[in-house]
Motif scaffolding. Sequence first.
Motif, PDB file in Angstrom:
ATOM      1  N   LEU A  71       0.827  -1.206   0.000  1.00  0.00           N
ATOM      2  CA  LEU A  71       0.000   0.000   0.000  1.00  0.00           C
ATOM      3  C   LEU A  71       0.865   1.262   0.000  1.00  0.00           C
ATOM      4  O   LEU A  71       0.585   2.221  -0.731  1.00  0.00           O
ATOM      5  N   LEU A  72       1.917   1.256   0.821  1.00  0.00           N
ATOM      6  CA  LEU A  72       2.809   2.414   0.857  1.00  0.00           C
ATOM      7  C   LEU A  72       3.482   2.621  -0.495  1.00  0.00           C
ATOM      8  O   LEU A  72       3.647   3.759  -0.949  1.00  0.00           O
ATOM      9  N   SER A  73       3.864   1.538  -1.140  1.00  0.00           N
ATOM     10  CA  SER A  73       4.474   1.633  -2.459  1.00  0.00           C
ATOM     11  C   SER A  73       3.486   2.224  -3.461  1.00  0.00           C
ATOM     12  O   SER A  73       3.830   3.097  -4.255  1.00  0.00           O
ATOM     13  N   ARG A  74       2.246   1.765  -3.413  1.00  0.00           N
ATOM     14  CA  ARG A  74       1.214   2.277  -4.323  1.00  0.00           C
ATOM     15  C   ARG A  74       0.950   3.759  -4.044  1.00  0.00           C
ATOM     16  O   ARG A  74       0.823   4.557  -4.973  1.00  0.00           O
ATOM     17  N   PHE A  75       0.873   4.139  -2.755  1.00  0.00           N
ATOM     18  CA  PHE A  75       0.666   5.542  -2.405  1.00  0.00           C
ATOM     19  C   PHE A  75       1.822   6.405  -2.923  1.00  0.00           C
ATOM     20  O   PHE A  75       1.616   7.511  -3.419  1.00  0.00           O
ATOM     21  N   THR A  76       3.045   5.892  -2.812  1.00  0.00           N
ATOM     22  CA  THR A  76       4.208   6.615  -3.300  1.00  0.00           C
ATOM     23  C   THR A  76       4.107   6.826  -4.799  1.00  0.00           C
ATOM     24  O   THR A  76       4.384   7.919  -5.304  1.00  0.00           O
ATOM     25  N   ASP A  77       3.702   5.778  -5.528  1.00  0.00           N
ATOM     26  CA  ASP A  77       3.542   5.903  -6.983  1.00  0.00           C
ATOM     27  C   ASP A  77       2.482   6.946  -7.324  1.00  0.00           C
ATOM     28  O   ASP A  77       2.675   7.777  -8.218  1.00  0.00           O
ATOM     29  N   LEU A  78       1.347   6.898  -6.611  1.00  0.00           N
ATOM     30  CA  LEU A  78       0.276   7.859  -6.873  1.00  0.00           C
ATOM     31  C   LEU A  78       0.722   9.288  -6.577  1.00  0.00           C
ATOM     32  O   LEU A  78       0.418  10.222  -7.328  1.00  0.00           O
ATOM     33  N   THR A  80       3.761  10.416  -6.692  1.00  0.00           N
ATOM     34  CA  THR A  80       4.706  10.811  -7.734  1.00  0.00           C
ATOM     35  C   THR A  80       3.963  11.237  -8.997  1.00  0.00           C
ATOM     36  O   THR A  80       4.285  12.270  -9.602  1.00  0.00           O
ATOM     37  N   GLU A  81       2.957  10.453  -9.393  1.00  0.00           N
ATOM     38  CA  GLU A  81       2.154  10.812 -10.565  1.00  0.00           C
ATOM     39  C   GLU A  81       1.439  12.141 -10.346  1.00  0.00           C
ATOM     40  O   GLU A  81       1.421  12.994 -11.241  1.00  0.00           O
ATOM     41  N   GLN A  82       0.857  12.327  -9.180  1.00  0.00           N
ATOM     42  CA  GLN A  82       0.140  13.558  -8.887  1.00  0.00           C
ATOM     43  C   GLN A  82       1.097  14.743  -8.827  1.00  0.00           C
ATOM     44  O   GLN A  82       0.733  15.850  -9.229  1.00  0.00           O
ATOM     45  N   GLN A  83       2.294  14.515  -8.359  1.00  0.00           N
ATOM     46  CA  GLN A  83       3.266  15.596  -8.273  1.00  0.00           C
ATOM     47  C   GLN A  83       3.598  16.101  -9.675  1.00  0.00           C
ATOM     48  O   GLN A  83       3.682  17.310  -9.899  1.00  0.00           O
ATOM     49  N   GLU A  84       3.767  15.183 -10.628  1.00  0.00           N
ATOM     50  CA  GLU A  84       4.032  15.592 -12.006  1.00  0.00           C
ATOM     51  C   GLU A  84       2.854  16.398 -12.558  1.00  0.00           C
ATOM     52  O   GLU A  84       3.051  17.432 -13.205  1.00  0.00           O
ATOM     53  N   ASP A  85       1.630  15.927 -12.308  1.00  0.00           N
ATOM     54  CA  ASP A  85       0.438  16.650 -12.768  1.00  0.00           C
ATOM     55  C   ASP A  85       0.357  18.030 -12.121  1.00  0.00           C
ATOM     56  O   ASP A  85       0.029  19.019 -12.786  1.00  0.00           O
ATOM     57  N   ILE A  86       0.651  18.098 -10.852  1.00  0.00           N
ATOM     58  CA  ILE A  86       0.596  19.380 -10.133  1.00  0.00           C
ATOM     59  C   ILE A  86       1.629  20.354 -10.691  1.00  0.00           C
ATOM     60  O   ILE A  86       1.349  21.540 -10.855  1.00  0.00           O
ATOM     61  N   LEU A  87       2.823  19.850 -10.997  1.00  0.00           N
ATOM     62  CA  LEU A  87       3.849  20.725 -11.579  1.00  0.00           C
ATOM     63  C   LEU A  87       3.408  21.247 -12.945  1.00  0.00           C
ATOM     64  O   LEU A  87       3.625  22.418 -13.267  1.00  0.00           O
ATOM     65  N   GLN A  88       2.770  20.388 -13.751  1.00  0.00           N
ATOM     66  CA  GLN A  88       2.277  20.837 -15.060  1.00  0.00           C
ATOM     67  C   GLN A  88       1.192  21.893 -14.883  1.00  0.00           C
ATOM     68  O   GLN A  88       1.182  22.912 -15.588  1.00  0.00           O
ATOM     69  N   ILE A  89       0.271  21.660 -13.957  1.00  0.00           N
ATOM     70  CA  ILE A  89      -0.792  22.636 -13.698  1.00  0.00           C
ATOM     71  C   ILE A  89      -0.202  23.956 -13.221  1.00  0.00           C
ATOM     72  O   ILE A  89      -0.624  25.034 -13.639  1.00  0.00           O
ATOM     73  N   HIS A  90       0.807  23.877 -12.366  1.00  0.00           N
ATOM     74  CA  HIS A  90       1.459  25.090 -11.861  1.00  0.00           C
ATOM     75  C   HIS A  90       2.099  25.861 -13.010  1.00  0.00           C
ATOM     76  O   HIS A  90       1.958  27.097 -13.104  1.00  0.00           O
TER      77      HIS A  90
END
Length: 140
Positions: A71-78, A80-90
């Motif tokens: 679960l922690l691994s999956r949360f980390t992946d999510l 990371t994906e969200q961080q990339e999306d957030i940077l693009q939105i920013h």
Amino acid sequence: KIPSMQRAPHHNVPPRPNEKAYEEPYEEPYEEEEYIDQLQRESATLLASYQHSDLEGVQKVERSMVDITQLLSRFTDLITEQQEDILQIHDQALKSKQNVDKGQDQLVDAADRGEKSKHPMATFIVVMALLLLLFNWITP
């Protein structure tokens, strides 16, 4: 015959209900050995079941830890994906703000040019046209 109250302390065997308190039967050492053997077997059985239950508990905890790790691994992946999306939105938000600022500057510049120009040539042409009409009307 040894009375049961004078037993040696290393036996630790409680008197049996059917046994007389003041004397032991002749075959008591044999029965005592059987009783001790039975206690040792029960002790071994209890120890084995305790170890088995401990092993099951440890395995259950281990499975839980593996699940938590997944679960922690999956949360980390999510994340990371969200961080990339957030940077693009920013980045897009910054570009949008820059475009809005540029548009506002262009509108201010256009308003200033409109105030300054007032189209002097157009005013001159209109005035001249009115004069021609006036002269045309005055002269027959």
